[in-house]
Design an enzyme around this catalytic site. Structure first.
Site: not given
Length: 654
Positions: A314, A367
């Site tokens: 993330d 991401e």
């Protein structure tokens, strides 16, 4: 054979492998709380890194949570440790640390394998060696996979709000979720699950992205063994499991890592480096070797101890740049005066090199929303080494275009075609994730323009376009039901919509898209290679029509795709093709099966010797309204001309 826990030297036997040195990849085998026997007595060995503390002890129910009853001893490297008999699994504990200034801090164990259910924050003694795995065949097959050439279709899930029990409980257990979730995703045809963070976290509203347990699956859904069962069950039914992993930042909760021994141990001391303004969280100090190895050990832990098939990392963009979300004067340049976070970049390269070396069949997915080069390129070639990267540009451009009323789309033709300029610079995943259906953005179908019929037709187009474009696929739960309300982590997805034909039609569409994506090599083997794509035409802005070809290997038949982004049927629309023959209609998003109007090409079309788009053969296709249709030629695959690149020019494949 899979990598059994016995091969990886389980924590329960840690006395044989413990090292008093926080400078290696598998610190979870030594630091933390480990069952062992000393001098004929069973007990637990506790270890914690706290170099600036003046006193450390274990506090627990066993000693009445009194500081100093079970004191630990320090090494020269700042690791405090001690063995205490009679402790066993299931008992809760914390570390009490006295700072240089005399303050007592009660901290959860950074290496704990389990934690109490929130709002309680103590760590729980756990033995990870007791589960017997049954996924040898899956691991063996996984290790030989090159995923960029395989079909990867991922269903993203928040376990706490996928389904909620009707018996008054807040959550289902991991063991209960496993058969329900696996049956559902298998029926839809997905290859992988991606779980939003399942590491322990204190606040439900963070969805797990503010983690306090980097080695502990959240106790909301059960024990570590329960989560092992979940992963094992998925593997036995040929579903891969990825988890979100969050090395970018951590929360400021008092029991967590922040100022762990009274000093900025895990984070930078200067808030210009150590505090994240967007999320009010601490930023890890990637330049400190002990901190880096804490995170490297966490990354290694999940595939080794839980057989996880991949990590979706993330907020990579926030790690790459020192000025991320900061104004001038609010950040400190690197040693060369630049904005790149050199320590974080090196850390990510280390993570990917080690994980791909030790677990060759797993995926690491970034991401990452910037133009930073080489995110999914090998580290030996100067890249970060991720297997894949989310294509946030595709997501933003596509949703922007799809939100436009069809009457305005003709002025924005390049919003869809631009993607192919960079489509093969990385190994991309095409995400329609939870981030697109929260914070007032509305659900995907609610973002679609037009009347009721057009909203469903546009949603069918969105999903079909995603599956026929190069790139791996990801959809967040609820999207397959055309859920009207945006996602709320406190309520389950709207299962009642399954009773309505239009909504069930979207589920059938997803099922058939997963089938054709998996069954047709042309739609997945070259997802990340330019020779797998060629435009037929992408500049018919007057009609809002796009046409392209997907190619597989030499023995694979190509797939011809046409998209009509207006609500007007277009009979006799001519497209040029490199090969004559009969072209079978293999997919039509306007099918009545999906809730469409049923305009089709009666199963297929014969080509004609009429020049079009620089080719000597062409098809006159009926384009249904707001729909995508796909054709496959029924001719020998090796006789078909192929592109040398994705720029739209046709050429023989080398």
């Amino acid at each position: 054979m899979s990598r059994p826990i016995s091969e990886s030297k389980p924590a329960a036997k840690s006395s044989n492998f413990r090292v008093d040195n926080p400078f290696h990849w598998t610190l979870y085998r030594s630091l933390g709380a480990h069952l062992e026997e000393q001098n004929g007595k069973q007990g637990v060995h506790f270890s914690v890194w706290a170099p600036n503390a003046t006193e450390v002890s274990v506090i627990s129910d066993r000693n009445g949570w009194q500081v100093g009853k079970h004191s630990l001893h320090a090494s020269e490297l700042g690791v405090w440790s001690g063995f205490f008999p009679d402790y066993t699994t299931g008992e809760t504990y914390k570390f009490a640390l006295r700072t240089r200034w005399g303050q007592i801090l009660e901290k959860s164990d950074p290496y704990a394998f389990s934690g109490e259910l929130r709002p309680n924050t103590a760590s729980v003694i756990s033995d990870l060696s007791t589960y017997a795995w049954n996924d040898d065949e899956w691991i063996k097959n996984r290790d030989s996979k090159t995923w960029i050439n395989e079909p990867v279709s991922t269903y993203e899930v928040h376990l706490g709000s996928w389904r909620i029990p009707t018996d008054g409980r807040t959550y289902y257990n991991y063991r209960e979720l496993a058969p329900m979730l696996v049956e559902y995703v298998k029926n839809l045809g997905y290859t992988h699950l991606q779980l939003m963070p399942i590491n322990e976290y204190p606040f439900d509203g963070s969805w797990g992205y503010q983690a306090t347990g980097y080695f502990a699956p959240t106790s909301r859904f059960g024990t570590p063994q329960d989560f092992m069962y979940f992963v094992d069950y998925c593997h036995q039914h040929e579903i891969g499991v990825l988890i979100d992993w969050v090395p970018a930042h951590f929360p400021t909760d008092a029991h967590s890592l922040g100022r762990f021994d009274g000093t900025s141990l895990y984070e930078h001391d200067d808030p210009r480096q150590g505090f994240h303004p967007d999320w009010n969280t601490n930023i890890f100090n990637y330049g400190r070797e002990e901190v880096r190895n804490f995170l490297l050990s966490s990354a290694h832990f999940w595939p080794e101890m839980y057989h996880i098939d991949g990590l979706r990392v993330d907020a990579v963009a926030s790690m790459l740049y020192l000025d991320y979300s900061r104004n001038e004067g609010e950040w400190i340049p690197n040693r060369y005066g630049g904005r790149e976070n050199l320590e974080a970049i090196e850390f990510m390269r280390e993570v990917n090199t080690k994980l791909h070396g030790d677990f060759p069949g797993i995926m690491t997915v970034a991401e990452e929303s910037t133009s930073f080069g080489g995110v999914s390129r090998p580290t030996y070639d100067g890249g970060l080494g991720f297997t894949m990267k989310w294509d946030m540009g595709w997501m933003n451009d596509t949703l922007r275009y799809m939100r436009r009323d069809s009457i305005y789309r003709s002025h924005h033709q390049n919003e869809l075609s631009f993607r192919m300029v960079y489509a093969f610079t990385e190994n991309f995943v095409l995400p329609l994730s939870h981030d697109e259906v929260v914070h007032g953005k509305r659900s995907l179908i609610s973002q679609m323009p037009g009347d009721y019929w057009q909203q469903f037709a546009n949603l069918r187009m969105l999903y079909t376009y995603q599956y026929f474009m190069p790139g791996k696929k990801l959809l967040f739960m609820g999207g397959e039901l055309a859920q009207w309300t945006e996602w709320n982590h406190d309520t389950e997805i709207d299962w009642a919509l399954q009773e309505f034909d239009k909504h069930q039609g979207i589920s059938e569409l997803i099922k058939d898209l997963n089938t054709i994506y998996t069954d047709e090599p042309a739609l997945h083997v070259n997802d990340c290679h330019s020779e797998g794509f060629a435009w037929i035409q992408c500049d018919d802005s007057a009609n809002c029509v796009y046409a392209f070809i997907r190619y597989g290997n030499d023995d694979d038949l190509p797939i011809v795709v046409l998209a009509n982004y207006t609500p007007v049927p277009r009979p006799g629309y001519r497209i040029g093709l490199p090969q004559p023959g009969y072209y079978q209609e293999v997919f039509n998003s306007d099918s009545t099966r999906y809730g469409g109007s049923g305009v089709d090409n009666e199963g297929g079309i014969y080509s004609e010797p009429i020049d079009a788009h620089g080719q000597k053969h062409s098809l006159a296709v009926t384009l249904p309204p707001l729909s995508i249709v796909a054709f496959k030629p029924l001719v020998p695959a090796k006789s078909i001309s192929r592109p040398a690149s994705g720029n739209g020019k046709q050429a023989k494949k080398k």
